[in-house]
Design an enzyme around this catalytic site. Structure first.
Site, PDB file in Angstrom:
ATOM      1  N   TRP A  45       9.452  -3.747   3.452  1.00  0.00           N
ATOM      2  CA  TRP A  45       8.166  -3.213   3.963  1.00  0.00           C
ATOM      3  C   TRP A  45       8.214  -2.791   5.432  1.00  0.00           C
ATOM      4  O   TRP A  45       7.189  -2.836   6.124  1.00  0.00           O
ATOM      5  CB  TRP A  45       7.035  -4.236   3.781  1.00  0.00           C
ATOM      6  CG  TRP A  45       7.090  -5.050   2.544  1.00  0.00           C
ATOM      7  CD1 TRP A  45       7.156  -4.569   1.261  1.00  0.00           C
ATOM      8  CD2 TRP A  45       7.098  -6.482   2.436  1.00  0.00           C
ATOM      9  NE1 TRP A  45       7.198  -5.615   0.380  1.00  0.00           N
ATOM     10  CE2 TRP A  45       7.160  -6.797   1.074  1.00  0.00           C
ATOM     11  CE3 TRP A  45       7.044  -7.518   3.371  1.00  0.00           C
ATOM     12  CZ2 TRP A  45       7.184  -8.109   0.606  1.00  0.00           C
ATOM     13  CZ3 TRP A  45       7.063  -8.822   2.912  1.00  0.00           C
ATOM     14  CH2 TRP A  45       7.132  -9.105   1.552  1.00  0.00           C
ATOM     15  N   GLY A  46       9.387  -2.448   5.941  1.00  0.00           N
ATOM     16  CA  GLY A  46       9.488  -2.078   7.362  1.00  0.00           C
ATOM     17  C   GLY A  46       9.451  -3.281   8.293  1.00  0.00           C
ATOM     18  O   GLY A  46       9.501  -3.124   9.518  1.00  0.00           O
TER      19      GLY A  46
ATOM     20  N   ASP B 170       2.390  -1.964   0.548  1.00  0.00           N
ATOM     21  CA  ASP B 170       2.262  -1.357  -0.783  1.00  0.00           C
ATOM     22  C   ASP B 170       1.239  -0.219  -0.817  1.00  0.00           C
ATOM     23  O   ASP B 170       0.151  -0.325  -0.250  1.00  0.00           O
ATOM     24  CB  ASP B 170       1.833  -2.423  -1.800  1.00  0.00           C
ATOM     25  CG  ASP B 170       2.942  -3.426  -2.062  1.00  0.00           C
ATOM     26  OD1 ASP B 170       3.966  -3.405  -1.343  1.00  0.00           O
ATOM     27  OD2 ASP B 170       2.773  -4.236  -2.991  1.00  0.00           O
TER      28      ASP B 170
ATOM     29  N   ASP C 180      13.108  -7.518  -2.940  1.00  0.00           N
ATOM     30  CA  ASP C 180      11.854  -7.722  -2.201  1.00  0.00           C
ATOM     31  C   ASP C 180      12.013  -8.739  -1.061  1.00  0.00           C
ATOM     32  O   ASP C 180      13.129  -9.237  -0.809  1.00  0.00           O
ATOM     33  CB  ASP C 180      10.776  -8.150  -3.216  1.00  0.00           C
ATOM     34  CG  ASP C 180       9.433  -7.515  -2.932  1.00  0.00           C
ATOM     35  OD1 ASP C 180       9.140  -7.253  -1.762  1.00  0.00           O
ATOM     36  OD2 ASP C 180       8.664  -7.305  -3.890  1.00  0.00           O
TER      37      ASP C 180
HETATM   38  C1  GLA Z   1       5.757  -6.468  -3.443  1.00  0.00           C
HETATM   39  C2  GLA Z   1       6.408  -5.078  -3.438  1.00  0.00           C
HETATM   40  C3  GLA Z   1       5.845  -4.256  -4.573  1.00  0.00           C
HETATM   41  C4  GLA Z   1       6.083  -4.962  -5.905  1.00  0.00           C
HETATM   42  C5  GLA Z   1       5.491  -6.372  -5.871  1.00  0.00           C
HETATM   43  C6  GLA Z   1       5.871  -7.187  -7.088  1.00  0.00           C
HETATM   44  O1  GLA Z   1       4.408  -6.398  -3.127  1.00  0.00           O
HETATM   45  O2  GLA Z   1       6.182  -4.432  -2.203  1.00  0.00           O
HETATM   46  O3  GLA Z   1       6.429  -2.971  -4.597  1.00  0.00           O
HETATM   47  O4  GLA Z   1       7.473  -5.021  -6.159  1.00  0.00           O
HETATM   48  O5  GLA Z   1       5.929  -7.081  -4.715  1.00  0.00           O
HETATM   49  O6  GLA Z   1       5.361  -8.481  -7.067  1.00  0.00           O
END
Ligand code: GLA
Length: 373
Positions: free
Chosen positions: A161-162, A183, A126
């Site tokens: 996330w791009g 998300d 992440d």
């Molecule tokens: C971010 C990621 C999600 C998930 C959460 C966990 O938001 O984009 O896919 O893994 O963290 O905290």
């Protein structure tokens, strides 16, 4: 080579969020086998955030929360492997994970060693709590190298996330898939916006590293950690068909153990999965003038094509697809025979154009073969 085709599996986040534990993982592994998902090609079972203690141990190692994972990660990996499946875990390129557990920043090599000792096969990585002055490409590359240094083959799933134009550097950093958006949540608007943002961003998505527009919400019906309004079955069908046409990783987010029959069989739709897993992995062309009703046309291996008509509007629409838009002139004498991937129905031949009704919030998806008049 890993990720020759889009990775397939399940991840705990969408449904279980902070409540992930070893029972959830074992039950999901059992259900994968019993409900035919393993046979359909789904392979990885991934533990997302909230699996560790809030602090590292005295040796600087990550520690699984003993209340959630009393048997430990190695025993859990053994169990998942005994089912013929693979297991994944989660960490973060920043100092803390998004859920505020220890991140791997500055601990990349020791964490990769830990994951390899536990016999993990997959790391989701992440982007929270990343120091602003630290370069994303460098951090992912460092973890990409740390994973390789272990000698264990682990699929590297980047989750940035791009941000920072991820698609331009993430493949070079060793990633096998990369989150390209924020998300998802369990609603029509969420998957529609995500799809619209990525339909023209698929040229970076190819064997070895695929664009990941986030985990599937099929069958969640408003429940679970990212539960929102929920979707109709037609909307879940649209969502799955979009992800298949966009050659997205198919990472299920719903609860397999309580999944309804409709969505279970949707997720096992052999023909959609074959389109998603096509060995040539060619991104689709997007042909409509409006993202409210995209038409996607995709070359498949074996001389076939896939054609998908989507209708994001609230009214029944006749969707016209002129073959000259893909360079097929009527003078060529060629047209298409269609095979509906949902009903199995054959139709055609169609020459010059297709003009088919598509229900609101629904889609039609076909395999297509060229035929001469
Ligand atoms: C971010 C990621 C999600 C998930 C959460 C966990 O938001 O984009 O896919 O893994 O963290 O905290």
């Amino acid at each position: 080579m890993l990720a020759k085709t889009p990775p397939m599996g399940w991840n705990s986040w969408n449904t279980f969020g902070p409540d992930v534990n070893e029972k959830v993982i074992r039950d999901t592994a059992d259900a994968f086998v019993e409900k035919g998902l393993k046979d359909a090609g789904y392979e990885y079972i991934v533990i997302d955030d909230f699996w560790s203690l809030r602090d590292r141990d005295e040796n600087g190692r990550l520690v699984p929360d003993p209340k959630k994972f009393p048997s430990g990660m190695k025993a859990l990996a053994d169990y998942v492997h005994s089912k013929g499946l693979k297991i994944g875990i989660y960490s973060c390129a920043g100092t803390r994970t998004c859920g505020d557990f220890p991140g791997s920043f500055g601990h990349e090599f020791v964490d990769a060693e830990t994951f390899a000792e536990w016999e993990m096969d997959f790391l989701k990585y992440d982007y929270c709590f990343k120091p602003k002055t630290a370069d994303g490409a460098l951090l992912y590359n460092r973890m990409g190298m740390a994973l390789k240094a272990t000698g264990r083959e682990m699929l590297f799933s980047a989750c940035s996330w791009g941000a920072d134009e991820t698609e331009k550097w993430v493949r070079s950093a060793g990633a096998h898939m990369y989150r390209s958006t924020g998300d998802i949540n369990d609603s029509f608007g969420s998957f529609k916006d995500i799809a619209a943002s990525q339909i023209k961003m698929l040229n970076y998505s190819m064997p070895g590293c695929f664009n990941d527009p986030d985990m599937l919400i099929c069958g969640m019906h408003g429940n679970g950690n990212v539960g929102n309004k929920g979707c109709t079955d037609a909307e879940y069908r649209m969502h799955f068909a979009l992800w298949c046409m966009m050659q997205a990783p198919l990472i299920i987010g719903g609860d397999i153990c309580s999944m309804d029959e409709y969505n279970l069989s949707l997720l096992k739709n052999k023909e959609l999965i074959a389109i998603n897993q096509d060995s040539e992995a060619r991104p689709p062309m997007e042909l409509s003038d409006s993202l409210y009703y995209p038409t996607l046309f995709k070359h498949l291996s074996g001389g076939e094509y896939a054609i998908a008509l989507f209708n994001f509007t609230d009214i029944l629409r006749s969707r016209r697809f002129d073959f000259f838009d893909i360079g097929l002139m009527v003078e060529s004498g060629y047209g298409f025979i269609l095979h509906d991937v949902f009903t199995g129905e054959e139709s055609g031949p169609y020459f010059e154009y297709l003009d088919l009704p598509v229900n609101p919030h629904d889609c039609r998806v076909f395999r297509a073969k060229l035929i001469k008049k």
